[in-house]
Design an enzyme around this catalytic site. Structure first.
Site, PDB file in Angstrom:
ATOM      1  N   GLU A  49       9.002 -11.104  45.721  1.00  0.00           N
ATOM      2  CA  GLU A  49       8.102 -12.053  45.059  1.00  0.00           C
ATOM      3  C   GLU A  49       8.152 -11.732  43.563  1.00  0.00           C
ATOM      4  O   GLU A  49       7.813 -10.625  43.151  1.00  0.00           O
ATOM      5  CB  GLU A  49       6.690 -11.874  45.606  1.00  0.00           C
ATOM      6  CG  GLU A  49       5.702 -12.927  45.169  1.00  0.00           C
ATOM      7  CD  GLU A  49       4.308 -12.670  45.729  1.00  0.00           C
ATOM      8  OE1 GLU A  49       3.340 -12.919  44.989  1.00  0.00           O
ATOM      9  OE2 GLU A  49       4.186 -12.195  46.870  1.00  0.00           O
ATOM     10  N   ASP A  60      -5.255 -12.590  39.864  1.00  0.00           N
ATOM     11  CA  ASP A  60      -4.744 -11.224  39.813  1.00  0.00           C
ATOM     12  C   ASP A  60      -5.726 -10.227  39.232  1.00  0.00           C
ATOM     13  O   ASP A  60      -6.525 -10.550  38.348  1.00  0.00           O
ATOM     14  CB  ASP A  60      -3.447 -11.200  38.996  1.00  0.00           C
ATOM     15  CG  ASP A  60      -2.349 -11.998  39.662  1.00  0.00           C
ATOM     16  OD1 ASP A  60      -2.068 -11.698  40.831  1.00  0.00           O
ATOM     17  OD2 ASP A  60      -1.795 -12.915  39.033  1.00  0.00           O
TER      18      ASP A  60
END
Length: 263
Positions: A49, A60
């Site tokens: 990824e 995040d």
């Protein structure tokens, strides 16, 4: 056949679980990013990824936010990452998924983005800020082209009645967020994680992956009979940074994790 689907079918035949890592493109630089992708492939990683740095990565935690900031400071952009993937594809067939925010795609142009993914060999995309109800624009271009990247769906413990709708026509795998909040939390999974994973697995026709907060294979040991694999992001970035992106350290981590995951 899409590389993601091909690899996951191979693992199913071997009765093995998938190991997926997240890394931020452009760190420590673009050339080394390419080398690390290839090193991971050699070490046995199943899917990579690749995070496209963004100025406001809302899904995040601090580790990936900091990595994104550093990469932007180095001048990393989507055009450069496409060039990187095209270079990697000359001698590496590991499945590559872009993790990016929708503004990046809109700025590049949705159709241009899909065309470039096809051209360079990008196999999938995860777009954390694009809700299912808003995927129609990008799906319009995916549905009318061939060899397109898969749009990997994200579900969370609060998705509940939306899960069947989200996974119904999904391809590749379902990304199960294992905790509430952002990435990088230390294996503090949602209190109903087992029931939630079982529910997704019971509905999904494609493999189910668990992500967020995972550091070691032992973290997912309790759920190994439910899931088809797991994803490590923030912890992998920490390992690379602390070792100054040492190739041997990266190889050792992936090899040991895979062995523990499939013991």
């Amino acid at each position: 056949m899409n590389r993601i689907e091909k690899r996951l079918k191979e693992l199913e035949k071997e009765n093995k679980k998938a190991f997926i890592t997240y890394m931020t493109a452009g760190l420590p630089d673009m050339k080394k990013t390419g080398e690390i992708i290839k090193i991971q492939a050699e070490a046995g990683i199943d899917i990579v990824e690749l995070g496209i740095p963004f100025s406001d990565p809302t899904a995040d935690g601090p580790v990936i936010q900091e990595a994104s900031y550093k990469s932007i400071q180095k001048g990393t952009n989507l055009k450069g990452v496409f060039e990187l993937v095209a270079e990697v594809r000359k001698d590496c067939e590991v499945p590559i998924i872009f993790m990016l925010y929708y503004n990046t795609i809109l700025y590049y142009g949705v159709e241009n983005f899909i065309n470039k993914c096809i051209e360079c060999g990008v196999d999938g995309m995860i777009i954390p800020d694009l809700p299912f109800e808003e995927t129609f624009e990008i799906k319009e271009f995916i549905d009318k082209k061939e060899n397109v990247p898969y749009l990997i769906p994200l579900v969370s413990p609060v998705s509940k009645e939306r899960i069947p709708m989200i996974v119904n026509e999904a391809k590749g795998f379902v990304y199960c967020v294992s905790s509430m909040g952002v990435t990088g939390q230390d294996a503090t999974f949602h209190k109903e994680i087992k029931n939630y994973l079982e529910e997704v697995k019971g509905i999904s026709k494609i493999p189910v992956m668990m992500g967020f907060g995972i550091r070691t294979a032992k973290d997912v040991e309790k759920y190994i009979d439910i899931i088809d694999g797991c994803i490590v992001g923030s912890h992998f970035i920490n390992i690379m940074e602390k070792s100054n992106y040492n190739i041997d350290t990266i190889k050792e981590y992936i090899t040991a994790f895979k062995a523990e995951l499939n013991k």
